[in-house]
Design a protein around this motif. Sequence first.
Motif, mmCIF file in Angstrom:
data_model
loop_
_atom_site.group_PDB
_atom_site.id
_atom_site.type_symbol
_atom_site.label_atom_id
_atom_site.label_comp_id
_atom_site.label_asym_id
_atom_site.label_seq_id
_atom_site.Cartn_x
_atom_site.Cartn_y
_atom_site.Cartn_z
ATOM 1 N N ASP A 16 -15.607 28.267 -16.956
ATOM 2 C CA ASP A 16 -14.503 27.346 -16.760
ATOM 3 C C ASP A 16 -14.220 26.599 -18.039
ATOM 4 O O ASP A 16 -15.118 26.319 -18.812
ATOM 5 N N GLU A 47 -6.095 31.483 -13.125
ATOM 6 C CA GLU A 47 -7.164 32.498 -13.080
ATOM 7 C C GLU A 47 -7.129 33.389 -14.309
ATOM 8 O O GLU A 47 -8.155 33.812 -14.808
ATOM 9 N N ASN A 48 -5.926 33.726 -14.768
ATOM 10 C CA ASN A 48 -5.781 34.656 -15.876
ATOM 11 C C ASN A 48 -4.827 34.056 -16.912
ATOM 12 O O ASN A 48 -3.611 34.102 -16.746
ATOM 13 N N ALA A 88 -19.248 33.245 -14.151
ATOM 14 C CA ALA A 88 -18.027 32.466 -13.948
ATOM 15 C C ALA A 88 -17.970 31.405 -15.032
ATOM 16 O O ALA A 88 -18.951 30.739 -15.302
ATOM 17 N N GLU A 144 1.667 29.413 -11.062
ATOM 18 C CA GLU A 144 0.238 29.116 -10.984
ATOM 19 C C GLU A 144 -0.027 28.022 -9.943
ATOM 20 O O GLU A 144 0.864 27.289 -9.553
ATOM 21 N N LYS A 186 -11.680 30.991 -16.093
ATOM 22 C CA LYS A 186 -10.745 30.248 -15.259
ATOM 23 C C LYS A 186 -10.440 28.926 -15.967
ATOM 24 O O LYS A 186 -11.354 28.237 -16.411
#
Length: 481
Positions: free
Chosen positions: A29, A173-174, A27, A162, A145
């Motif tokens: 960020d 997210e995308n 994950a 969003e 993300k």
Amino acid sequence: MSKILAPKFHVFAALVLILQFFTFARAQDVEITIKIERGIADIKGKFTGDPPAGIWFLDTYGELSGLLSERMSPIYFYDKQGFLFARKRLTPTDIVKTTNVGGFAYTADLKPRESPFAAAHASWASETEALLMLDDLLPQLKGTKAKITFEFPAGWTVASVENEVSPGVFVVENTEEGVFYLGKHLRVVNSERVKFILIGDNWLFADDEAAAMASSLLNDYGKLFGTLKPANALVKIGRFPVPQPVGNWEADTRGKSVTIVSSDMPFKNQSIQRLHEQLRHELFHLWVPGRLNLSGRYDWFYEGFALYQSLKTGIAGNQIRFEDLLNTLSGARAIDSRNERTMSLLDLSSERWTGGNTRVYARGMLAAFATDLAMLRASNGKRSVTDLIAAIVRKHSPPAAETDANTAILAEFRSRPELVAVVDKLITGSERFDFSDLLNAAGLEITKAGTSETIKPVAKPSGKQKDLLKKLGSENWRNIR
Ligand SMILES: [Zn+2]
């Protein structure tokens, strides 16, 4: 529509996929601030997890080029402690390894371009509003993300599908699908299934009328192709940032965001018809290709079939006449026969942005029409092209695994014996397609006047022909409003 990479990007994109293979599982960020001021976006990003293995920017999208090379400043790279360690002007083929990268900063000149295409498909910012599409504004961050904080002039607001976690702060997210509308005069109408955003006064239709039209079409398509999940979509309609002649429009459907940039029409009834036409086409794209987990270039299908299905939906809703459908198809035949036929529809589709665009639409729509006629004939009017599209949506929506679009779609066509000839001649082959048998079965014929050929109903249709004509919408008539 969906992301189109120019040929020179293909090798490059494959390389990026390989890089991402190693980072996907983790994950990641990134926190990004986008400040909009006088047509310039000032962008700062900080990785809060491990960055993607490489950073690169889109330079081309559809018929646009120079998105990186003509708009971005050099990129400043910071290490994990926040110290500047590199400043580099990136070229379209650069991928920057991010082993030591903790953050980046750059500016993008978003002054609107002249081209109508650019107004709907890439980021721009004027004195009063901005369209921000993260795909061309940020580095490619697939699998990451992003938390995005916007800063904009006093009096502006921001809207998006969003997730807005606090005012002006969104979690995306995308980023490939992230679209944001900012401006001074955003009007928002929340309607069933759709948030409708309008910019620009003096539209000839009322705000509520437009939102209700979108809701009703989403409902209709939902019945045909399954309800959208999550249900809500966002439609934004606004003016061209660089004024275009009356009647021009351009639209983009990306994720759940539909962006329509349009000049109005001279009269109210035309204005309403135009809006309906725009919505019929673009909202169809929320399902095709929006819902489909299919890869590769298949513009011939989602554009050609969008045009045709949108005409059928127009007839069903009494927005257009049967005659309009036949005239549009006759026009498509004329465009298609103007060119020497050396390429198949599949090949044309992969050359869409190098001059094949109109032909992809024209022949794609004819392929949808032939498909409809063949299915109606084989089933005595019980099945139509709409059932084929619905079957493809059912089979290839998530959780279905990603698969090659053309292989999957053509397999679906070929599983119906009546469509084998349509595929071989009109889609994968480059032969001239003879419509006369299919037309005749549906009570239609080609009439010639001088050099122009028009598709018309036959003078005295048989009972069977009448049934199919009716299925095609010959008895629907426009309600003039
Ligand atoms: Zn389209």
